[in-house]
Design a protein around this motif. Structure first.
Motif, PDB file in Angstrom:
ATOM      1  N   PHE A 167       0.863   5.286   0.715  1.00  0.00           N
ATOM      2  CA  PHE A 167       1.354   5.956   1.838  1.00  0.00           C
ATOM      3  C   PHE A 167       2.600   6.836   1.161  1.00  0.00           C
ATOM      4  CE2 PHE A 167       4.382   6.556   5.342  1.00  0.00           C
ATOM      5  CZ  PHE A 167       3.775   6.475   6.300  1.00  0.00           C
ATOM      6  N   ASP A 168       3.404   6.442   0.191  1.00  0.00           N
ATOM      7  CA  ASP A 168       4.474   6.985  -0.334  1.00  0.00           C
ATOM      8  C   ASP A 168       3.899   8.413  -1.068  1.00  0.00           C
ATOM      9  OD1 ASP A 168       6.587   5.865   0.586  1.00  0.00           O
ATOM     10  OD2 ASP A 168       6.892   4.363  -0.782  1.00  0.00           O
ATOM     11  N   ILE A 169       2.911   8.127  -1.776  1.00  0.00           N
ATOM     12  CA  ILE A 169       2.253   9.052  -2.685  1.00  0.00           C
ATOM     13  C   ILE A 169       1.702  10.485  -1.693  1.00  0.00           C
ATOM     14  CG2 ILE A 169       0.565   9.473  -4.221  1.00  0.00           C
ATOM     15  CD1 ILE A 169       2.564   7.697  -5.328  1.00  0.00           C
ATOM     16  N   ASP A 170       1.172   9.893  -0.690  1.00  0.00           N
ATOM     17  CA  ASP A 170       0.786  10.986   0.231  1.00  0.00           C
ATOM     18  C   ASP A 170       1.781  11.605   0.934  1.00  0.00           C
ATOM     19  OD1 ASP A 170      -1.849  10.213   0.005  1.00  0.00           O
ATOM     20  OD2 ASP A 170      -1.880   8.720   1.795  1.00  0.00           O
TER      21      ASP A 170
ATOM     22  N   PRO B  70       0.747  -1.297   0.146  1.00  0.00           N
ATOM     23  CA  PRO B  70       0.088  -0.034  -0.072  1.00  0.00           C
ATOM     24  C   PRO B  70       0.835   1.176   0.215  1.00  0.00           C
ATOM     25  CG  PRO B  70       0.320  -0.800   2.150  1.00  0.00           C
ATOM     26  CD  PRO B  70       1.139  -1.584   1.452  1.00  0.00           C
ATOM     27  N   PHE B  71       1.982   1.260  -0.405  1.00  0.00           N
ATOM     28  CA  PHE B  71       2.993   2.608  -0.331  1.00  0.00           C
ATOM     29  C   PHE B  71       2.771   3.325  -1.603  1.00  0.00           C
ATOM     30  CE2 PHE B  71       4.358   0.878   3.519  1.00  0.00           C
ATOM     31  CZ  PHE B  71       4.821   2.016   4.115  1.00  0.00           C
ATOM     32  N   CYS B  72       2.967   2.518  -2.786  1.00  0.00           N
ATOM     33  CA  CYS B  72       3.097   3.305  -3.930  1.00  0.00           C
ATOM     34  C   CYS B  72       2.460   2.235  -5.127  1.00  0.00           C
ATOM     35  CB  CYS B  72       4.322   4.052  -4.762  1.00  0.00           C
ATOM     36  SG  CYS B  72       5.776   3.427  -4.229  1.00  0.00           S
ATOM     37  N   TYR B  73       1.433   2.577  -5.582  1.00  0.00           N
ATOM     38  CA  TYR B  73       0.571   1.545  -6.635  1.00  0.00           C
ATOM     39  C   TYR B  73      -0.345   2.695  -7.734  1.00  0.00           C
ATOM     40  CZ  TYR B  73      -3.362   1.558  -3.537  1.00  0.00           C
ATOM     41  OH  TYR B  73      -4.663   1.815  -3.037  1.00  0.00           O
ATOM     42  N   LYS B  74      -0.888   1.930  -8.686  1.00  0.00           N
ATOM     43  CA  LYS B  74      -1.702   2.527  -9.452  1.00  0.00           C
ATOM     44  C   LYS B  74      -3.091   1.907  -9.366  1.00  0.00           C
ATOM     45  CE  LYS B  74      -1.049   4.535 -13.979  1.00  0.00           C
ATOM     46  NZ  LYS B  74       0.031   4.572 -15.018  1.00  0.00           N
TER      47      LYS B  74
ATOM     48  N   LEU C 288      -1.297   8.294   8.360  1.00  0.00           N
ATOM     49  CA  LEU C 288      -1.159   7.623   7.237  1.00  0.00           C
ATOM     50  C   LEU C 288      -1.192   6.165   7.523  1.00  0.00           C
ATOM     51  CD1 LEU C 288       1.376   9.879   5.048  1.00  0.00           C
ATOM     52  CD2 LEU C 288      -1.211   9.481   5.038  1.00  0.00           C
ATOM     53  N   LYS C 289      -0.410   5.596   8.518  1.00  0.00           N
ATOM     54  CA  LYS C 289      -0.361   4.407   9.012  1.00  0.00           C
ATOM     55  C   LYS C 289      -1.760   3.705   9.043  1.00  0.00           C
ATOM     56  CE  LYS C 289       3.888   3.966  11.592  1.00  0.00           C
ATOM     57  NZ  LYS C 289       4.610   3.895  13.038  1.00  0.00           N
ATOM     58  N   HIS C 290      -2.581   4.466   9.824  1.00  0.00           N
ATOM     59  CA  HIS C 290      -4.111   3.807   9.890  1.00  0.00           C
ATOM     60  C   HIS C 290      -4.679   4.060   8.538  1.00  0.00           C
ATOM     61  CE1 HIS C 290      -3.860   3.640  14.135  1.00  0.00           C
ATOM     62  NE2 HIS C 290      -3.504   4.916  14.302  1.00  0.00           N
ATOM     63  N   LYS C 291      -4.606   4.804   7.871  1.00  0.00           N
ATOM     64  CA  LYS C 291      -5.207   5.002   6.568  1.00  0.00           C
ATOM     65  C   LYS C 291      -4.885   3.979   5.728  1.00  0.00           C
ATOM     66  CE  LYS C 291      -5.352   8.009   2.492  1.00  0.00           C
ATOM     67  NZ  LYS C 291      -4.960   9.265   1.622  1.00  0.00           N
ATOM     68  N   TRP C 292      -3.642   3.398   5.670  1.00  0.00           N
ATOM     69  CA  TRP C 292      -3.287   2.454   4.764  1.00  0.00           C
ATOM     70  C   TRP C 292      -3.111   1.008   5.640  1.00  0.00           C
ATOM     71  CZ3 TRP C 292      -4.168   3.441   0.192  1.00  0.00           C
ATOM     72  CH2 TRP C 292      -4.184   5.025  -0.381  1.00  0.00           C
ATOM     73  N   HIS C 293      -3.666   1.128   6.540  1.00  0.00           N
ATOM     74  CA  HIS C 293      -3.748  -0.195   7.334  1.00  0.00           C
ATOM     75  C   HIS C 293      -2.518  -1.080   7.590  1.00  0.00           C
ATOM     76  CE1 HIS C 293      -7.966   0.058   6.303  1.00  0.00           C
ATOM     77  NE2 HIS C 293      -7.606  -0.112   5.182  1.00  0.00           N
ATOM     78  N   LEU C 294      -1.570   0.325   8.216  1.00  0.00           N
ATOM     79  CA  LEU C 294      -0.219  -0.509   8.525  1.00  0.00           C
ATOM     80  C   LEU C 294      -0.091  -0.547  10.037  1.00  0.00           C
ATOM     81  CD1 LEU C 294       1.629   1.609   5.807  1.00  0.00           C
ATOM     82  CD2 LEU C 294       1.599  -0.948   6.079  1.00  0.00           C
ATOM     83  N   LYS C 295       0.821  -1.590  10.601  1.00  0.00           N
ATOM     84  CA  LYS C 295       0.899  -1.598  12.145  1.00  0.00           C
ATOM     85  C   LYS C 295       2.099  -0.362  12.257  1.00  0.00           C
ATOM     86  CE  LYS C 295      -0.514  -6.099  12.281  1.00  0.00           C
ATOM     87  NZ  LYS C 295       0.382  -7.416  11.744  1.00  0.00           N
TER      88      LYS C 295
END
Ligand code: GLU
Length: 257
Positions: A60-63, A46-50, A250-257
Motif C-alpha cells: 500500500f505504502d509503495i503504491d 501489506p504496506f511495505c515489504y520486499k 488500494l484498500k481492496h488491492k491489499w485486502h484491508l478493511k
C-alpha cells in the motif's frame, strides 16, 4: 570622503546580494533531482515489504509513493527506496537522507515537534496477536504477561501508558519482533491491526484481539520547512487520492478493511 563611503556601501550591498544563495524549497529539489527518495520498511506486509518473487518493494505504502512520484516528477518509477526502522525514521527525515517517509507512520503530537506530516492517508488501530489457544482475550489480560513490541513505535508507548505492569520486550524491526513471537519469546505481540493482518496471511494458528486501544492515522513524514510547499502538495495529492477512489482501490488491492 562622503563619496568614498557611499561607494563602499554600494559595493557592500551588491556583494551581499550576489553572495546570497537562494535556497531551493524541498519540492524544487525533488523536481530538479528528477528522483524521489522515500524511506520505507521492508518487513511490514501489506504496506511495505520486499516481494520474495520479484525482489521488489510492494504494498500500500509503495503504491502511495508511486502515485506521489508520478504527480511530482511525472514518473512513478523515479523513486529511490531507502529502508528505515521505526526507531530511525525521524532521523532519516530530519537529516535529509530521505525526502519523505511513507512507512505506516502514525501522526502523533510528539513526532510533530520534530517533523511535518501530510494529512492522513489511512487510519489503522493498535491491537495484539496471540496464539489461537491463548488465555489472553483483552488488553487487560496482558497484565503480568510478556508482550513483544517494536522499539520507537506508538504500540510501545501506548502499552507502557495503558498497562504499566505489562512486561515488554522490544525489538528493532518487525522481522525480528515477529520471529521472536514465533519462537515463543512473548505471550503476545502488539502493533497496528494492519501489520497483524499481514502476518496472519502467512501464518495460521494465531488470533488477533478484538479490541483496539488506539487510532493510528498514517501520514507521510517530511522535514519541517518554512514554506510548507511540499506539505501542501502532499495534502492536495492525498485529497485527490481520496476523491478519485485511489485510496479505496488500494484498500481492496491489499485486502484491508
Ligand atoms: N503506526 C505505528 C507507529 O507509527 C506502528 C507501526 C510502525 O511503527 O510503523 O509507530
Amino acid at each position: 570622503m562622503k563619496k568614498l563611503i557611499c561607494l563602499l556601501i554600494s559595493f557592500l550591498i551588491i556583494f551581499t546580494a550576489c553572495g546570497k544563495k537562494v535556497e531551493k524549497n524541498a519540492l524544487e529539489k525533488i523536481v530538479d533531482r528528477d528522483l524521489l527518495v522515500v524511506g520505507i520498511k521492508s518487513d511490514s506486509k501489506p504496506f511495505c515489504y520486499k516481494s520474495r518473487k520479484t525482489g521488489d518493494f510492494e504494498g500500500f505504502d509503495i503504491d502511495v509513493a508511486r502515485y506521489v512520484a508520478k504527480d511530482i516528477i511525472g514518473n512513478e518509477r523515479k523513486i529511490k527506496f531507502v529502508e528505515v526502522d521505526p526507531n530511525n525514521r525521524i532521523e532519516a527525515i530530519t537529516s535529509g537522507d530521505v525526502d519523505m517517509v511513507i512507512a505506516t507512520m502514525t501522526i502523533t503530537p510528539q513526532r510533530q515537534y520534530l517533523v511535518d506530516f501530510s494529512i492522513p492517508y489511512y487510519i489503522a488501530g493498535q491491537t495484539a496477536l496471540v496464539k489461537e489457544d491463548s488465555d489472553i482475550y483483552t488488553f487487560a489480560d496482558l497484565r503480568k504477561k510478556t508482550t513483544i513490541v517494536v522499539l520507537g513505535t506508538t504500540a510501545e508507548q501506548n502499552i507502557r501508558k495503558i498497562i504499566p505492569t505489562a512486561r515488554l520486550v522490544g525489538y528493532k524491526d518487525y522481522k525480528t519482533a515477529f520471529n521472536a513471537f514465533l519462537q515463543g519469546k512473548g505471550d503476545a505481540i502488539s502493533t497496528d491491526d494492519t501489520l497483524i493482518s499481514g502476518f496472519m496471511i502467512d501464518h495460521k494458528g494465531y488470533r488477533m484481539l478484538k479490541n483496539k486501544i488506539s487510532q493510528e492515522p498514517y501520514g507521510i513524514g517530511i522535514k519541517q520547512y518554512d514554506d510548507k510547499k511540499l506539505k501542501t502538495t502532499l495534502d492536495v495529492i492525498i485529497t485527490r487520492m481520496k476523491k478519485d477512489g485511489t485510496l479505496n482501490n488500494l484498500k481492496h488491492k491489499w485486502h484491508l478493511k
